[in-house]
Design a protein around this motif. Structure first.
Motif, PDB file in Angstrom:
ATOM      1  N   GLY A  64     -31.827   9.982 -47.832  1.00  0.00           N
ATOM      2  CA  GLY A  64     -31.813  10.308 -46.401  1.00  0.00           C
ATOM      3  C   GLY A  64     -30.435  10.719 -45.924  1.00  0.00           C
ATOM      4  O   GLY A  64     -29.816  11.626 -46.462  1.00  0.00           O
ATOM      5  N   ASP A  65     -29.954  10.038 -44.904  1.00  0.00           N
ATOM      6  CA  ASP A  65     -28.627  10.286 -44.360  1.00  0.00           C
ATOM      7  C   ASP A  65     -27.991   8.930 -44.080  1.00  0.00           C
ATOM      8  O   ASP A  65     -28.603   7.892 -44.322  1.00  0.00           O
TER       9      ASP A  65
ATOM     10  N   SER B 164     -35.153  16.044 -44.457  1.00  0.00           N
ATOM     11  CA  SER B 164     -35.391  14.608 -44.653  1.00  0.00           C
ATOM     12  C   SER B 164     -34.671  14.070 -45.877  1.00  0.00           C
ATOM     13  O   SER B 164     -34.405  12.887 -45.970  1.00  0.00           O
ATOM     14  N   ARG B 165     -34.362  14.946 -46.814  1.00  0.00           N
ATOM     15  CA  ARG B 165     -33.764  14.591 -48.109  1.00  0.00           C
ATOM     16  C   ARG B 165     -34.667  13.724 -48.981  1.00  0.00           C
ATOM     17  O   ARG B 165     -34.228  13.109 -49.931  1.00  0.00           O
TER      18      ARG B 165
ATOM     19  N   SER C 114     -36.731  10.495 -36.613  1.00  0.00           N
ATOM     20  CA  SER C 114     -35.540  10.027 -37.332  1.00  0.00           C
ATOM     21  C   SER C 114     -34.931  11.066 -38.265  1.00  0.00           C
ATOM     22  O   SER C 114     -34.337  10.731 -39.271  1.00  0.00           O
ATOM     23  N   GLN C 115     -35.056  12.327 -37.919  1.00  0.00           N
ATOM     24  CA  GLN C 115     -34.424  13.352 -38.752  1.00  0.00           C
ATOM     25  C   GLN C 115     -33.272  14.069 -38.059  1.00  0.00           C
ATOM     26  O   GLN C 115     -32.325  14.485 -38.707  1.00  0.00           O
TER      27      GLN C 115
ATOM     28  N   LYS D 295     -30.262   5.409 -35.928  1.00  0.00           N
ATOM     29  CA  LYS D 295     -31.100   6.298 -35.125  1.00  0.00           C
ATOM     30  C   LYS D 295     -31.905   5.428 -34.167  1.00  0.00           C
ATOM     31  O   LYS D 295     -32.778   4.661 -34.586  1.00  0.00           O
TER      32      LYS D 295
ATOM     33  N   HIS E 174     -21.110  16.093 -45.183  1.00  0.00           N
ATOM     34  CA  HIS E 174     -21.977  15.089 -45.800  1.00  0.00           C
ATOM     35  C   HIS E 174     -22.223  13.936 -44.824  1.00  0.00           C
ATOM     36  O   HIS E 174     -23.346  13.464 -44.663  1.00  0.00           O
ATOM     37  N   GLY E 175     -21.175  13.505 -44.133  1.00  0.00           N
ATOM     38  CA  GLY E 175     -21.294  12.372 -43.213  1.00  0.00           C
ATOM     39  C   GLY E 175     -22.157  12.677 -42.001  1.00  0.00           C
ATOM     40  O   GLY E 175     -22.704  11.766 -41.380  1.00  0.00           O
TER      41      GLY E 175
ATOM     42  N   GLU F 194     -24.840  14.653 -42.162  1.00  0.00           N
ATOM     43  CA  GLU F 194     -26.079  15.286 -42.634  1.00  0.00           C
ATOM     44  C   GLU F 194     -27.304  14.781 -41.883  1.00  0.00           C
ATOM     45  O   GLU F 194     -28.354  15.425 -41.901  1.00  0.00           O
ATOM     46  N   GLY F 195     -27.180  13.661 -41.191  1.00  0.00           N
ATOM     47  CA  GLY F 195     -28.311  13.152 -40.415  1.00  0.00           C
ATOM     48  C   GLY F 195     -28.374  13.703 -39.008  1.00  0.00           C
ATOM     49  O   GLY F 195     -29.157  13.223 -38.187  1.00  0.00           O
TER      50      GLY F 195
END
Lengths: 288, 163
Positions: free
Chosen positions: A102-103, A191-192, B43-44, B58, B127-128, B130-131
């Motif tokens: 995920g993240d 979503s990974r 939650s994406q 989230k 990367h940090g 990415e959410g």
């Protein structure tokens, strides 16, 4: 989206969580990170009457090695595992796998016990757990038992856990000299989740692959091992030609799921590609 | 119903919420802190990111009841005495937003990122974050904004040109 109404109980111990599970039976669900369960509840795909929150149960925390076993409390988050010096040194593949779930917000919430108990078809940890040949420790009112990785995943979203049982810890072997493992995944860009993920663990003795476990996630209804690939690689040097030959049968004998993200045919093709990548990295790690 | 006591941006609130209340709805509808956005609600996208006990989460996928006893920081809690937080200033100076919908979540996620890694590379920032999804800027200026804030928080001289 708002879930259907439920009663929320914050458990303070494993014993309390199990007592609540027994009291409410099928009406109750255990919640840890909640990033699989809450979205399902918001869509009303799951409507438990009671939610038992185990996220803050201290007994479910802890990461330690004892002899040749690394044991991780079921309530440890992906982020805690990915950044644990103990995990990075004892079983680096587990750190790299949890670090790509995920993240960061998902990794701050999601737990290793939750991932294995939920057994999402596209979960990452299921394949790594199978390839490593781990075990889960499971507690119920009747006591504790261990379930081997090979016996845990029964079918889509179904595990060998009985109602009233809770995963309390996850154990995997500590990697020793000559052993290496890797996880390679084709990830969904938002979503990974794994569209296809392959985990591989190999042991090399005297220049020859003496043990090999390969498992696929994301492609079908549940994570599954690839016995024909494993058998084909054992006894070889693990060089590129042997990996290519072994991976010819990757994914040949398993069920597939196709969806809007990738067709069954595409997943079938990618299993071979990612199996080769995971094995190549695992062999390199074993030789390092 | 659950009775919860939550410290939000330094103020303690004791409230009664439905057990099923999500943290984002508690913040927006009970505390009127509408800086935290509901985006995808799955939650994406990360528009709803807040800090709970210092960790980014989230809030559309967090139960308010779980946060009993916790300390929550939202975008409204970042500025002090009317001066912008370095991240807010960075997004302003480096044009890190267009429509601004994702910005609160971006900034809260970046707050967590910089707390863990005060001197990140561009790759580590991407990367940090990415959410967090942005549909306007293409992320380039968001990365510059975070670099601006990181430099300022390290006590270095900053300008929107060299971030």
């Amino acid at each position: 989206m708002i879930p259907a109404a439920f009663e929320y109980v914050k458990a303070s111990s494993v014993a309390q969580a199990i007592a609540l599970l027994n009291q409410h039976g099928d009406e109750a669900k255990v919640i840890a990170g909640g990033h699989s369960l809450l979205p399902a509840m918001k869509l009303r795909l799951s409507q438990p009457a009671v939610l038992i929150d185990i996220a803050q149960v201290a007994e479910l925390k802890g990461i330690k090695t004892a002899g040749s076993t690394l044991t991780i409390g079921a309530g440890e988050t992906y982020h805690a595992i990915a950044t644990s010096a103990t995990v990075i040194s004892a079983c680096p593949v587990l750190a790299s796998c949890t670090g790509q779930i995920g993240d960061i917000q998902v990794r701050n919430a999601g737990t290793i016990g939750g991932a294995l108990a939920h057994a999402d078809p596209a979960a990452d940890l299921t394949a790594v757990f199978l390839a490593l040949g781990g075990t889960v420790t499971v507690q119920s009112a009747g006591g504790t038992r261990s379930i081997a990785a090979d016996d845990l995943f029964v079918s889509m979203l179904m595990t060998a856990l009985d109602s009233g049982e809770l995963i309390t810890a996850v154990s995997v072997p500590v990697m020793s000299k000559g052993q290496g493992a890797s996880y390679a995944k084709l990830k969904h860009p938002a979503s990974r989740y794994a569209i296809v993920g392959v985990a591989a663990a190999v042991t090399i003795s005297n220049g020859v692959v003496s043990a090999c476990r390969v498992a696929v996630t994301g492609a079908g209804p549940q994570a599954v091992r690839q016995p024909s690939v494993e058998k084909a690689l054992i006894g070889t040097s693990g060089d590129a030609a042997s990996i290519k030959a072994a991976c010819a049968s990757a994914g040949a004998d398993m069920e597939y799921l196709g969806d809007i993200h990738a067709s069954e045919e595409y997943r079938r093709a990618m299993v071979k590609v990612y199996a080769a990548r995971a094995l190549t990295d695992a062999v390199a790690a074993a030789r390092a | 119903m659950a009775k919860i006591t939550v410290t939000v941006n330094g103020s303690t609130h004791t409230s009664t919420v439905e057990d099923r209340t999500l943290l984002v709805h508690f913040l927006r509808e009970q505390l009127n802190l509408t800086g935290t956005h509901v985006g995808c609600d799955t939650s994406q996208c990360g528009a709803c990111v807040v800090l709970v006990d210092g960790k980014s989460v989230k809030s559309c996928t967090t139960l308010a009841a779980r946060c009993d006893g916790a300390s929550v920081t939202t975008i409204e809690g970042l500025s002090t005495d009317g001066s912008m937080h370095p991240l807010q200033e960075g997004f302003w100076e480096c044009h890190g937003l267009q429509c601004g919908f994702c910005t609160p979540g971006m900034i809260m996620a970046a707050t967590d990122l910089l707390a863990q890694n005060p001197n990140p590379t561009d790759d580590e920032i991407r990367h940090g974050l990415e959410g967090n999804l942005c549909r306007c800027t293409g992320y380039h200026n968001i990365v510059r904004s975070v670099q601006y804030a990181a430099a300022k928080m390290r006590g270095e001289a900053v300008s929107s040109q060299n971030a």
